[in-house]
Scaffold this active site. Structure first.
Site, mmCIF file in Angstrom:
data_model
loop_
_atom_site.group_PDB
_atom_site.id
_atom_site.type_symbol
_atom_site.label_atom_id
_atom_site.label_comp_id
_atom_site.label_asym_id
_atom_site.label_seq_id
_atom_site.Cartn_x
_atom_site.Cartn_y
_atom_site.Cartn_z
ATOM 1 N N LYS A 114 16.597 -7.304 28.811
ATOM 2 C CA LYS A 114 15.283 -7.472 28.177
ATOM 3 C C LYS A 114 14.729 -6.157 27.671
ATOM 4 O O LYS A 114 14.037 -6.125 26.658
ATOM 5 C CB LYS A 114 14.291 -8.114 29.147
ATOM 6 C CG LYS A 114 14.498 -9.601 29.304
ATOM 7 C CD LYS A 114 13.258 -10.260 29.853
ATOM 8 C CE LYS A 114 13.462 -11.753 30.026
ATOM 9 N NZ LYS A 114 12.390 -12.378 30.792
ATOM 10 N N LYS A 197 24.696 -22.353 26.598
ATOM 11 C CA LYS A 197 23.820 -23.433 27.031
ATOM 12 C C LYS A 197 22.662 -23.603 26.050
ATOM 13 O O LYS A 197 22.228 -22.628 25.446
ATOM 14 C CB LYS A 197 23.250 -23.074 28.409
ATOM 15 C CG LYS A 197 23.148 -24.237 29.357
ATOM 16 C CD LYS A 197 22.629 -23.779 30.692
ATOM 17 C CE LYS A 197 21.152 -24.081 30.813
ATOM 18 N NZ LYS A 197 20.545 -23.706 32.071
ATOM 19 N N LYS A 200 15.782 -22.764 26.059
ATOM 20 C CA LYS A 200 14.446 -22.876 25.498
ATOM 21 C C LYS A 200 13.980 -21.570 24.876
ATOM 22 O O LYS A 200 13.031 -21.559 24.119
ATOM 23 C CB LYS A 200 13.455 -23.356 26.552
ATOM 24 C CG LYS A 200 12.986 -22.337 27.575
ATOM 25 C CD LYS A 200 12.043 -23.046 28.517
ATOM 26 C CE LYS A 200 11.343 -22.233 29.574
ATOM 27 N NZ LYS A 200 11.156 -20.812 29.429
#
Ligand code: TRP
Length: 334
Positions: A114, A197, A200
């Site tokens: 991140k 995967k 979201k």
């Protein structure tokens, strides 16, 4: 009677809930809420570790809450709340921060990822994020935490933190949490890159169907899903991951076996399957959309449910925090 075990699950309020979440939800929630004491919270404080437009964050928090309810999560049978509404999360987080050696945080791979991604905003919260997550878990004496691969290391750190606390203050304050590895339903992959995967927080919104996408968007995304150039509809995740992923979605939503799907599309092209799957998805999500839209019309009602959820959660969180205050030598507030 044996007490039910506690399961706690949080979702950072970023991105959009997806068809993958829908499938996980319908296969799990009903059963989980019977067998376990379940807490679900909207991790709005965790969302702040990357820059959020204030209005969007607030709207999205309501939206996520309404989506969970529309998906069938029952606020009577579960405890559902916003993380920021239970102040014990940040209070416990501070105490745990003072017990966590920097070396442990330096190992966190998500922080490394991140901080590369958000180069201009590498704030201290991004770094201490897993400590807040440990506080979330430990406050409720959770037995089990369903975690995806990306959160495993954070759960491990939480377990380490229980150890640090025990070493300094003795045992008996926190329960040692375990990863919950239940049947989480089918694994739904990204529409454009079926090796990943469906997530979201994917930057490319073509990779997922959001639960609140309108019919047009759903159709477009499913029809443009990446598939190989073969034409025979058969389930072969190894060689035809894109097609097979669509077939998995089809089988769950349409309640059909792979053999039934293969038979139905004998002599037909991928395109036929895509058209039908798009329609099936739109139909499946229709009642969810309706419930969602109803809920979103009435913020007062959502506020009320959030307040109730926070009240239920606070009672439990306060018990743990009082014990912690006593153990570490802070005077509990009376
Ligand atoms: N970090 C988790 C995620 O991004 C969300 C989360 C916050 C969480 N606190 C938690 C998950 C506690 C489980 C338990 O997915």
């Amino acid at each position: 009677m044996t007490a039910k075990k506690t399961i706690l699950s949080g979702s950072t309020v970023t991105g959009d809930l997806t068809l993958g979440n829908y499938i996980g939800a319908i296969t799990n929630w009903k059963k989980l809420q019977e067998d376990y004491d379940c807490l679900y919270f909207l991790a709005d404080l965790h969302a702040l570790t990357v820059f959020q437009d204030p209005k969007i964050l607030k709207d999205r928090t309501y939206s996520f809450f309404a989506q969970y309810l529309a998906l069938g999560l029952d606020p009577e049978k579960n405890t559902i709340f916003a993380q920021s509404h239970v102040h014990e999360h940040t209070e416990l987080s501070w105490i745990l921060t003072c017990l966590t050696p920097l070396g442990y945080l330096n190992r966190m791979t998500q922080f490394k990822d991140k901080s590369e991604k958000h180069e201009k905003n590498v704030n201290a919260g991004l770094y201490t994020y897993p400590i807040l997550m440990a506080a979330d878990i430990l406050l409720y004496q959770a037995d089990m935490v369903p975690v995806g691969e990306d959160q495993r290391q954070h759960l491990e750190l939480c377990r380490d933190i229980v150890g640090f606390f025990q070493n300094r203050y003795g045992e008996g304050t926190f329960k040692m949490p375990e990863a919950y590895i239940g049947k989480m339903g089918a694994r739904i992959m990204s529409l454009q890159d079926p090796s990943k995967k469906m997530s979201k927080s994917d930057e490319n919104d073509k990779n997922y169907v959001s639960i609140i996408d309108d019919a047009k968007k759903i159709e477009k995304k499913i029809k443009s899903a990446a598939t190989d150039s073969d034409t025979v509809v058969n389930y072969d995740p190894e060689n035809k991951p894109g097609l097979s992923n669509l077939m998995v979605i089809y089988s769950v939503l349409g309640n059909k076996t792979m053999a039934e799907i293969e038979k139905a599309y004998e002599g037909k092209m991928y395109g036929h399957l895509k058209v039908d799957l798009a329609e099936l998805t739109v139909e499946t999500l229709k009642p969810v959309h309706e419930k969602y839209n109803d809920l979103m019309k009435n913020r007062d009602h959502l506020d009320q449910l959030l307040r109730k959820g926070a009240e239920k959660a606070s009672v439990r969180a306060a018990l743990t925090l009082t014990e912690v205050y006593n153990k570490v030598g802070l005077i509990p507030r009376r």
